[in-house]
Design a protein around this motif. Structure first.
Motif, PDB file in Angstrom:
ATOM      1  N   ILE A 127      36.230  28.452  38.820  1.00  0.00           N
ATOM      2  CA  ILE A 127      36.326  29.050  40.147  1.00  0.00           C
ATOM      3  C   ILE A 127      37.325  30.195  40.204  1.00  0.00           C
ATOM      4  CG2 ILE A 127      36.850  28.597  42.578  1.00  0.00           C
ATOM      5  CD1 ILE A 127      35.991  25.733  42.135  1.00  0.00           C
ATOM      6  N   VAL A 128      38.474  30.066  39.526  1.00  0.00           N
ATOM      7  CA  VAL A 128      39.546  31.058  39.624  1.00  0.00           C
ATOM      8  C   VAL A 128      39.999  31.474  38.226  1.00  0.00           C
ATOM      9  CG1 VAL A 128      41.860  31.545  40.471  1.00  0.00           C
ATOM     10  CG2 VAL A 128      40.337  30.070  41.803  1.00  0.00           C
ATOM     11  N   ARG A 129      40.224  32.777  38.052  1.00  0.00           N
ATOM     12  CA  ARG A 129      40.815  33.303  36.828  1.00  0.00           C
ATOM     13  C   ARG A 129      41.858  34.342  37.191  1.00  0.00           C
ATOM     14  NH1 ARG A 129      37.270  36.805  32.905  1.00  0.00           N
ATOM     15  NH2 ARG A 129      38.401  38.544  33.847  1.00  0.00           N
ATOM     16  N   ILE A 130      43.011  34.302  36.531  1.00  0.00           N
ATOM     17  CA  ILE A 130      44.088  35.271  36.749  1.00  0.00           C
ATOM     18  C   ILE A 130      44.246  36.108  35.496  1.00  0.00           C
ATOM     19  CG2 ILE A 130      46.527  35.603  37.239  1.00  0.00           C
ATOM     20  CD1 ILE A 130      46.500  32.983  38.771  1.00  0.00           C
ATOM     21  N   ASP A 131      44.116  37.413  35.643  1.00  0.00           N
ATOM     22  CA  ASP A 131      44.335  38.356  34.544  1.00  0.00           C
ATOM     23  C   ASP A 131      45.688  39.023  34.754  1.00  0.00           C
ATOM     24  OD1 ASP A 131      41.805  37.645  33.885  1.00  0.00           O
ATOM     25  OD2 ASP A 131      40.894  39.613  34.242  1.00  0.00           O
ATOM     26  N   THR A 132      46.585  38.867  33.799  1.00  0.00           N
ATOM     27  CA  THR A 132      47.907  39.457  33.917  1.00  0.00           C
ATOM     28  C   THR A 132      48.397  39.849  32.530  1.00  0.00           C
ATOM     29  OG1 THR A 132      50.162  39.100  34.775  1.00  0.00           O
ATOM     30  CG2 THR A 132      49.024  37.190  33.840  1.00  0.00           C
ATOM     31  N   PRO A 157      50.408  43.797  35.683  1.00  0.00           N
ATOM     32  CA  PRO A 157      49.286  43.658  36.616  1.00  0.00           C
ATOM     33  C   PRO A 157      49.008  42.185  36.902  1.00  0.00           C
ATOM     34  CG  PRO A 157      48.454  44.021  34.416  1.00  0.00           C
ATOM     35  CD  PRO A 157      49.964  44.061  34.308  1.00  0.00           C
ATOM     36  N   VAL A 158      48.482  41.915  38.087  1.00  0.00           N
ATOM     37  CA  VAL A 158      48.030  40.570  38.444  1.00  0.00           C
ATOM     38  C   VAL A 158      46.713  40.719  39.194  1.00  0.00           C
ATOM     39  CG1 VAL A 158      48.507  38.429  39.675  1.00  0.00           C
ATOM     40  CG2 VAL A 158      50.385  39.699  38.605  1.00  0.00           C
ATOM     41  N   GLU A 159      45.626  40.250  38.583  1.00  0.00           N
ATOM     42  CA  GLU A 159      44.311  40.290  39.205  1.00  0.00           C
ATOM     43  C   GLU A 159      43.815  38.852  39.331  1.00  0.00           C
ATOM     44  OE1 GLU A 159      41.979  42.732  36.653  1.00  0.00           O
ATOM     45  OE2 GLU A 159      43.255  44.504  36.904  1.00  0.00           O
ATOM     46  N   VAL A 160      43.511  38.439  40.550  1.00  0.00           N
ATOM     47  CA  VAL A 160      43.077  37.069  40.811  1.00  0.00           C
ATOM     48  C   VAL A 160      41.595  37.104  41.195  1.00  0.00           C
ATOM     49  CG1 VAL A 160      43.479  34.956  42.122  1.00  0.00           C
ATOM     50  CG2 VAL A 160      45.394  36.503  41.624  1.00  0.00           C
ATOM     51  N   GLU A 175      49.762  45.458  40.961  1.00  0.00           N
ATOM     52  CA  GLU A 175      50.552  45.735  39.764  1.00  0.00           C
ATOM     53  C   GLU A 175      51.950  46.207  40.148  1.00  0.00           C
ATOM     54  OE1 GLU A 175      49.663  47.381  35.491  1.00  0.00           O
ATOM     55  OE2 GLU A 175      49.551  49.048  36.916  1.00  0.00           O
ATOM     56  N   LEU A 176      52.943  45.706  39.432  1.00  0.00           N
ATOM     57  CA  LEU A 176      54.318  46.162  39.551  1.00  0.00           C
ATOM     58  C   LEU A 176      54.576  47.171  38.448  1.00  0.00           C
ATOM     59  CD1 LEU A 176      57.229  46.015  40.668  1.00  0.00           C
ATOM     60  CD2 LEU A 176      57.617  44.119  39.056  1.00  0.00           C
ATOM     61  N   ARG A 177      55.035  48.376  38.821  1.00  0.00           N
ATOM     62  CA  ARG A 177      55.284  49.436  37.854  1.00  0.00           C
ATOM     63  C   ARG A 177      56.727  49.920  37.943  1.00  0.00           C
ATOM     64  NH1 ARG A 177      49.697  52.682  39.271  1.00  0.00           N
ATOM     65  NH2 ARG A 177      48.322  51.472  37.924  1.00  0.00           N
ATOM     66  N   ILE A 178      57.378  50.008  36.806  1.00  0.00           N
ATOM     67  CA  ILE A 178      58.763  50.495  36.726  1.00  0.00           C
ATOM     68  C   ILE A 178      58.775  51.644  35.733  1.00  0.00           C
ATOM     69  CG2 ILE A 178      61.160  49.888  36.259  1.00  0.00           C
ATOM     70  CD1 ILE A 178      60.360  46.958  36.747  1.00  0.00           C
TER      71      ILE A 178
END
Length: 237
Positions: A127-132, A157-160, A175-178
């Motif tokens: 049902i759920v997959r997290i790509d990070t 990145p975090v894609e749910v 996505e958090l970018r520094i």
């Protein structure tokens, strides 16, 4: 991709920026991948921008669900990217990989650059997959045709993804970018938090439709005020 599996991705992107230099750009992303081994694949990516405002780098938006496009400039044809992706760990819940990308300097003012990444996928049933993961691009560029400088970024990145039906999936993209140098990393790669939305539909066993939308940046250096892309993925394994 499995060994000797082949995939092709074609995507069209649109971006719009406001301000003193309001621009709307359109770009095309082309990508192909080959499975060398069951745990190793190689791919090649290229982009084309049409119209006057090529500085919007709209071809990035045509690269669906992949937020890590760097090392390009503002010419008609984007610098080609060669990517090598290997899978280190493959469990029922966790997948861990190692990734490297090289950008060839065909565009004006660009230099050979690279990126290293550690992609991570977390599976929660069907049902759920997290790509990070963590991605670190190192981009070299020329300052007004003179000295060569570099820009470095650390991106998470975090894609749910939610499998709504057997063929349809949807989910938020963030996505958090520094960064240490926002302009050199591209119009939509400024430091801060990026937020978007993606969806996909399995047309057949061999074809998928994908689309994504980017919202105005939550904080930090602004990117496009609007960004969207849609594309088709073909895979033969």
């Amino acid at each position: 991709m499995p060994q000797l599996g082949v995939s092709f991705d074609l995507g069209v992107g649109v971006t719009h920026t406001n301000g003193a230099a309001a621009d709307t750009g359109v770009g095309l992303n082309l990508e192909a991948a080959l499975g060398i081994l069951d745990n190793l694949e190689i791919s090649l990516r290229a982009g084309v921008r049409s119209g006057g405002p090529k500085a919007t780098q709209a071809d990035d938006q045509g690269r669906l669900f992949d937020l890590e496009t760097y090392g390009t400039g503002q010419d008609l044809f984007a610098n080609p990217e060669l990517r090598l992706l290997g899978r280190l760990l493959d469990l029922s819940v966790v997948e861990l990989g190692l990734e490297g990308r090289i950008y060839a300097p065909f565009e004006t003012g660009t230099r050979t650059s690279f990126m290293l990444g550690v992609p991570l996928r977390l599976h929660f049933g069907r049902i759920v997959r997290i790509d990070t993961g963590v991605y670190v691009p190192v981009v070299f560029y020329s300052i007004n045709g003179g000295p060569v400088a570099n820009a470095v970024s650390a991106n998470i990145p975090v894609e749910v993804w939610f499998q709504v039906t057997r063929r349809f999936f949807v989910g938020p993209l963030t996505e958090l970018r520094i960064n240490n140098d926002d302009p050199a990393l591209g119009i939509d790669h400024g430091a801060g938090v990026l937020l978007g939305f993606g969806l996909g539909y399995q047309i057949s066993r061999f074809a998928d439709f994908k689309a994504a939308f980017d919202f105005p940046r939550l904080n930090g250096a602004p990117g496009p005020d609007f960004g969207a892309g849609a594309g088709l993925g073909l895979h033969f394994d």
